[in-house]
Design a protein around this motif. Sequence first.
Motif, mmCIF file in Angstrom:
data_model
loop_
_atom_site.group_PDB
_atom_site.id
_atom_site.type_symbol
_atom_site.label_atom_id
_atom_site.label_comp_id
_atom_site.label_asym_id
_atom_site.label_seq_id
_atom_site.Cartn_x
_atom_site.Cartn_y
_atom_site.Cartn_z
ATOM 1 N N ARG A 210 52.614 34.842 31.833
ATOM 2 C CA ARG A 210 52.590 36.094 32.251
ATOM 3 C C ARG A 210 51.251 36.274 32.620
ATOM 4 O O ARG A 210 50.331 36.257 31.455
ATOM 5 N N GLN A 211 50.532 37.573 33.024
ATOM 6 C CA GLN A 211 49.474 37.845 33.851
ATOM 7 C C GLN A 211 49.357 39.027 33.945
ATOM 8 O O GLN A 211 49.862 40.016 34.260
ATOM 9 N N PRO A 212 47.514 39.389 33.567
ATOM 10 C CA PRO A 212 47.586 41.051 33.975
ATOM 11 C C PRO A 212 47.675 41.223 35.066
ATOM 12 O O PRO A 212 46.597 40.327 35.876
ATOM 13 N N ARG A 213 47.766 42.683 35.519
ATOM 14 C CA ARG A 213 47.215 42.539 37.140
ATOM 15 C C ARG A 213 45.628 42.735 36.647
ATOM 16 O O ARG A 213 45.221 43.536 35.678
ATOM 17 N N PRO A 214 45.147 42.267 37.750
ATOM 18 C CA PRO A 214 44.039 42.514 37.662
ATOM 19 C C PRO A 214 43.479 43.990 38.418
ATOM 20 O O PRO A 214 43.606 44.284 39.839
ATOM 21 N N VAL A 215 42.603 44.740 37.470
ATOM 22 C CA VAL A 215 41.241 45.218 37.837
ATOM 23 C C VAL A 215 39.661 45.629 38.467
ATOM 24 O O VAL A 215 39.433 45.205 37.043
ATOM 25 N N VAL A 216 39.396 45.671 39.122
ATOM 26 C CA VAL A 216 37.785 46.097 39.288
ATOM 27 C C VAL A 216 37.468 47.080 39.931
ATOM 28 O O VAL A 216 37.740 47.953 40.151
ATOM 29 N N VAL A 217 36.141 47.830 38.411
ATOM 30 C CA VAL A 217 36.021 49.151 38.752
ATOM 31 C C VAL A 217 34.345 48.797 39.562
ATOM 32 O O VAL A 217 33.714 48.583 38.687
ATOM 33 N N GLY A 218 33.936 49.942 40.299
ATOM 34 C CA GLY A 218 32.700 50.324 40.958
ATOM 35 C C GLY A 218 33.127 50.235 42.485
ATOM 36 O O GLY A 218 34.216 50.153 43.154
ATOM 37 N N HIS A 219 31.857 50.820 43.120
ATOM 38 C CA HIS A 219 31.704 51.171 44.160
ATOM 39 C C HIS A 219 31.439 49.852 45.092
ATOM 40 O O HIS A 219 31.320 49.432 46.184
ATOM 41 N N ARG A 220 31.042 48.602 44.931
ATOM 42 C CA ARG A 220 30.732 47.870 45.374
ATOM 43 C C ARG A 220 31.854 46.872 44.858
ATOM 44 O O ARG A 220 32.830 46.605 45.292
ATOM 45 N N PRO A 221 31.447 46.715 47.160
ATOM 46 C CA PRO A 221 33.201 45.605 47.720
ATOM 47 C C PRO A 221 33.010 43.919 46.413
ATOM 48 O O PRO A 221 31.884 43.719 45.904
ATOM 49 N N VAL A 222 34.676 43.547 46.740
ATOM 50 C CA VAL A 222 34.467 42.610 45.543
ATOM 51 C C VAL A 222 34.252 41.522 46.157
ATOM 52 O O VAL A 222 34.814 41.799 47.838
ATOM 53 N N PRO A 223 33.653 40.648 46.630
ATOM 54 C CA PRO A 223 33.276 39.391 47.339
ATOM 55 C C PRO A 223 34.802 38.555 48.079
ATOM 56 O O PRO A 223 35.417 38.443 47.499
ATOM 57 N N ASP A 224 34.595 38.176 49.239
ATOM 58 C CA ASP A 224 36.016 37.996 49.367
ATOM 59 C C ASP A 224 36.174 36.018 48.655
ATOM 60 O O ASP A 224 37.419 35.960 48.645
ATOM 61 N N ASP A 225 35.314 36.019 49.046
ATOM 62 C CA ASP A 225 34.957 34.244 47.808
ATOM 63 C C ASP A 225 35.651 34.396 46.104
ATOM 64 O O ASP A 225 35.037 32.935 45.555
#
Length: 331
Positions: A210-225
Amino acid sequence: MRRAFALAAQGPERGINPRVGCVILSPDGRTLAEGFHRGAGTAHAEVDALSRLAPGAASGATAVVSLEPCNHTGRTGPCAEALIAAGIARVVYTVADPGEASSGGAERLRAAGVEVAGGVLVADGEALLDDWLVAARLGRPVVTVKWASTLDGRAAAADGSSQWITGPEARADVHRERAAADAIIAGIGTVLADDPALTARTPDGRPLPRQPRPVVVGHRPVPDDAAVRRHPLPLTTLPGDDLAAELAGLHREGVRSVFVEGGPALASSIVRAGLADRLLVYLAPALLGGPRTALDALGVTSIDEAIRYRFTEVVPLGADLKITARPEGAR
């Protein structure tokens, strides 16, 4: 009722819907049928139990249910109506349904002439429903804020290094806690600095079932890699401008529990906003000193303003301690 609890426990531990069990008893106390809810989109416990009886067999019977029968139409019809249509004479339940749309089943039953008794073994019923019940009452997911620190409250050394403050037993437990949550939340600063995968893994690196759904908080973009983009579940990004509203949005999407593991800035924002329902601290018997504290400023300027929690569990894990705390006054 305890049999209804046991039936409910056979349902999925996590999900949009609560775990519910139902026992149908004849007027002389014999068990006529049993049922439980198997997950979103399947028959609710009451309907599951009634489906095992011939037409008319439930007339005059008692339904013992581990949650107040629902009173709304979603993927399935209202259980209160199903019980009335089946001729049930009495309904016994534990905890009232706190859902804005689904509550009112007891009143609907009484209006139809059904005898209703609620509040039976409430503590056990609440323990069974756990995060689902608290989330329904709050209108947002239950929030666990986790950090690992030394005895002097440092989450990293002065140079920023933090692997590993705690030992392997504590780290394995963190992954079990991650797997128990519906979502895991990290701040964009942590993602950019540490490139976490935000997955739940075994000590040898294999993914847990079972895996948790990933959530990232903040205005800067998450890098493609970024490693989080290789997570088996789709990535959700939130600005973090209104954490309460954003958590409520996750609740509407079916998230009932979140695991915050995103560095001191995000953890402090959650605590400062009064959104931390559970603190999970892994305490290592070490000292680091320096500026890298587990939390940033919380807006507390005097001891009288301290944000108070109470310890609910302290467990040794190898050389470390796992400390669980909840806000004073919380269950």
